[in-house]
Design a protein around this motif. Structure first.
Motif, mmCIF file in Angstrom:
data_model
loop_
_atom_site.group_PDB
_atom_site.id
_atom_site.type_symbol
_atom_site.label_atom_id
_atom_site.label_comp_id
_atom_site.label_asym_id
_atom_site.label_seq_id
_atom_site.Cartn_x
_atom_site.Cartn_y
_atom_site.Cartn_z
ATOM 1 N N ARG A 1 0.844 -1.200 0.000
ATOM 2 C CA ARG A 1 0.000 0.000 0.000
ATOM 3 C C ARG A 1 0.877 1.247 0.000
ATOM 4 N NH1 ARG A 1 -4.231 0.134 4.551
ATOM 5 N NH2 ARG A 1 -2.458 -0.428 5.843
ATOM 6 N N PRO A 2 0.685 2.138 -0.961
ATOM 7 C CA PRO A 2 1.506 3.360 -1.010
ATOM 8 C C PRO A 2 1.091 4.350 0.065
ATOM 9 C CG PRO A 2 -0.167 3.431 -2.721
ATOM 10 C CD PRO A 2 -0.284 2.071 -2.077
ATOM 11 N N PHE A 3 2.050 5.164 0.510
ATOM 12 C CA PHE A 3 1.730 6.208 1.472
ATOM 13 C C PHE A 3 2.475 7.483 1.117
ATOM 14 C CE2 PHE A 3 5.619 4.461 3.332
ATOM 15 C CZ PHE A 3 6.302 5.601 3.729
ATOM 16 N N LEU A 4 1.893 8.605 1.522
ATOM 17 C CA LEU A 4 2.521 9.914 1.459
ATOM 18 C C LEU A 4 2.472 10.511 2.855
ATOM 19 C CD1 LEU A 4 0.930 11.487 -1.768
ATOM 20 C CD2 LEU A 4 3.062 10.193 -1.583
ATOM 21 N N ALA A 5 3.570 11.126 3.283
ATOM 22 C CA ALA A 5 3.618 11.756 4.603
ATOM 23 C C ALA A 5 3.952 13.237 4.440
ATOM 24 C CB ALA A 5 4.659 11.068 5.487
ATOM 25 N N PHE A 6 3.177 14.088 5.096
ATOM 26 C CA PHE A 6 3.335 15.529 5.001
ATOM 27 C C PHE A 6 3.581 16.110 6.392
ATOM 28 C CE2 PHE A 6 0.468 14.196 1.653
ATOM 29 C CZ PHE A 6 0.924 14.861 0.533
ATOM 30 N N ASN A 7 4.307 17.227 6.435
ATOM 31 C CA ASN A 7 4.337 18.007 7.668
ATOM 32 C C ASN A 7 2.939 18.530 7.937
ATOM 33 O OD1 ASN A 7 7.083 17.846 8.399
ATOM 34 N ND2 ASN A 7 7.626 19.456 6.948
ATOM 35 N N ARG A 8 2.449 18.367 9.149
ATOM 36 C CA ARG A 8 1.119 18.877 9.481
ATOM 37 C C ARG A 8 1.157 20.402 9.490
ATOM 38 N NH1 ARG A 8 -1.838 16.107 14.386
ATOM 39 N NH2 ARG A 8 -3.629 16.980 13.299
ATOM 40 N N VAL A 9 0.109 20.990 8.961
ATOM 41 C CA VAL A 9 0.034 22.444 8.831
ATOM 42 C C VAL A 9 -0.451 23.053 10.141
ATOM 43 C CG1 VAL A 9 -1.065 24.352 7.601
ATOM 44 C CG2 VAL A 9 -0.394 22.275 6.359
ATOM 45 N N ASN A 10 0.298 24.013 10.632
ATOM 46 C CA ASN A 10 -0.066 24.714 11.857
ATOM 47 C C ASN A 10 -0.792 25.994 11.471
ATOM 48 O OD1 ASN A 10 -0.269 25.622 14.474
ATOM 49 N ND2 ASN A 10 1.828 26.406 14.557
ATOM 50 N N GLY A 11 -2.103 25.930 11.432
ATOM 51 C CA GLY A 11 -2.879 27.095 11.038
ATOM 52 C C GLY A 11 -4.354 26.860 11.272
ATOM 53 N N VAL A 12 -5.163 27.816 10.836
ATOM 54 C CA VAL A 12 -6.621 27.718 10.972
ATOM 55 C C VAL A 12 -7.240 27.945 9.594
ATOM 56 C CG1 VAL A 12 -6.599 28.498 13.361
ATOM 57 C CG2 VAL A 12 -6.878 30.174 11.519
ATOM 58 N N PRO A 13 -8.436 27.420 9.354
ATOM 59 C CA PRO A 13 -9.092 27.661 8.070
ATOM 60 C C PRO A 13 -9.287 29.144 7.813
ATOM 61 C CG PRO A 13 -10.187 25.894 9.263
ATOM 62 C CD PRO A 13 -9.213 26.515 10.219
ATOM 63 N N ILE A 14 -9.247 29.539 6.557
ATOM 64 C CA ILE A 14 -9.275 30.955 6.203
ATOM 65 C C ILE A 14 -10.513 31.666 6.726
ATOM 66 C CG2 ILE A 14 -10.301 30.476 3.934
ATOM 67 C CD1 ILE A 14 -8.629 32.867 2.870
ATOM 68 N N GLN A 15 -11.663 31.009 6.709
ATOM 69 C CA GLN A 15 -12.878 31.676 7.174
ATOM 70 C C GLN A 15 -12.776 31.985 8.666
ATOM 71 O OE1 GLN A 15 -16.581 30.692 5.329
ATOM 72 N NE2 GLN A 15 -17.628 30.524 7.297
ATOM 73 N N GLN A 16 -12.202 31.059 9.424
ATOM 74 C CA GLN A 16 -12.015 31.302 10.850
ATOM 75 C C GLN A 16 -11.025 32.437 11.073
ATOM 76 O OE1 GLN A 16 -11.115 27.768 13.101
ATOM 77 N NE2 GLN A 16 -10.380 28.909 14.872
ATOM 78 N N TYR A 17 -9.970 32.476 10.271
ATOM 79 C CA TYR A 17 -8.971 33.540 10.416
ATOM 80 C C TYR A 17 -9.601 34.902 10.144
ATOM 81 C CZ TYR A 17 -4.782 36.344 9.742
ATOM 82 O OH TYR A 17 -3.828 37.328 9.838
ATOM 83 N N LEU A 18 -10.369 35.014 9.051
ATOM 84 C CA LEU A 18 -10.969 36.296 8.694
ATOM 85 C C LEU A 18 -12.058 36.711 9.681
ATOM 86 C CD1 LEU A 18 -11.185 35.900 4.804
ATOM 87 C CD2 LEU A 18 -9.550 37.269 6.122
ATOM 88 N N THR A 19 -12.647 35.728 10.354
ATOM 89 C CA THR A 19 -13.652 36.041 11.368
ATOM 90 C C THR A 19 -13.005 36.647 12.610
ATOM 91 O OG1 THR A 19 -15.107 34.259 10.605
ATOM 92 C CG2 THR A 19 -15.445 35.058 12.852
#
Length: 290
Positions: A165-183
């Motif tokens: 089974r193939p896998f991809l691993a990413f650094n987890r993003v430290n942030g908030v969704p844009i709508q929450q940020y703009l709110t």
């Protein structure tokens, strides 16, 4: 490759049956990205703090709150049967030695885990394990490795389990969704314009390098602050194509979706005034991050 599982804390399984193979709603894993982050934070926090985390993270967003509560209600403790949670014969092999922590999602097409590098306990990864390999895997990995845009998740490892089974691993993003940020944060028209320009540039850059999202929502755009300025990161690029290799590609879907998302944000938070021409070339500096 070592097989010590490092389940030093309770193990959990999350099964989201609403997402199934062949369903166009599979993009909901992106739409619920913030919910996954909240659940992961809850599972790693003392029980006494969990209700407060839900209150702070969800706020007045009843849809998000409902999703988080449903996910938590679906979690089963597997501490008494860890062998069913993680089999030594299916540990990860690839460009790095990774340790799986918690399973956040399981569907017919993939599993999503939090994890870390074995030699770096401070690392925080999001690992996608797909049900089967397909012809898009090599080109997707190549696009991540050769692309120059840094406003997308950064691929840090890839490979296959012993079962293939193939896998991809990413650094987890430290942030908030844009709508929450703009709110939460007040922004001017020019500030929103600069942010939206960068988001459009990121999609153009990613598509030009061969990466497509195909399931963009506002929750796919995570915002963090760098030097006091909002910085966008698009999450989920390339995942939909690997999860559903049999579907015909949609090369224009991302640009149409991002235009719709940004129009909706302008309608809610005010018009955005663009201060530059959107970057169209792979070498455009504005796509490369700070």
């Amino acid at each position: 490759v070592s097989h010590d599982h490092q389940f030093l804390f309770p193990a959990f399984i999350f099964l989201e049956y609403a997402v199934s193979s062949g369903s166009s709603s599979d993009g909901t894993f992106v739409g619920s990205w913030r919910a996954h982050q909240i659940v992961a934070e809850i599972l790693s926090s003392p029980q006494a703090e969990q209700n407060q985390i839900i209150e702070v993270a969800c706020g007045e967003d009843s849809v998000l709150r409902s999703r988080v509560m449903r996910m938590i209600a679906s979690i089963e403790s597997a501490a008494g049967d860890m062998s069913s949670e993680f089999s030594p014969s299916d540990s990860l092999h690839g460009t790095g030695d990774l340790v799986l922590r918690r399973k956040l999602e399981c569907s017919a097409t993939r599993e999503v885990w939090t994890g870390q590098r074995r030699d770096d306990v401070s690392s925080d990864l999001l690992i996608h394990i797909f049900s089967a390999t397909n012809s898009f895997l090599e080109t997707t990995v190549a696009a991540f490795e050769t692309g120059r845009c840094r406003s997308i998740e950064q691929l840090v490892s890839h490979g296959a389990t012993p079962g293939g089974r193939p896998f991809l691993a990413f650094n987890r993003v430290n942030g908030v969704p844009i709508q929450q940020y703009l709110t939460v944060f007040t922004t001017s028209a020019s500030q929103r314009g600069g942010l939206f320009d960068r988001i459009r540039d990121t999609i153009v850059q990613a598509n030009a390098s061969g990466l497509h999202h195909e399931a963009l929502t506002a929750d796919s755009i995570m915002i963090s602050e760098i030097d006091g300025k909002p910085y966008p990161t698009i999450v989920g690029m390339g995942i939909h194509r690997l999860a559903f290799p049999g579907r015909p590609p949609s090369h224009h879907a991302d640009r149409l979706a991002i235009d719709r998302i940004l129009r909706d944000l302008e309608a809610k938070f005010g018009a955005a005034r663009s201060s530059k021409i959107a970057c169209l070339l792979p070498s455009a500096a504005s796509c490369l991050g700070p």
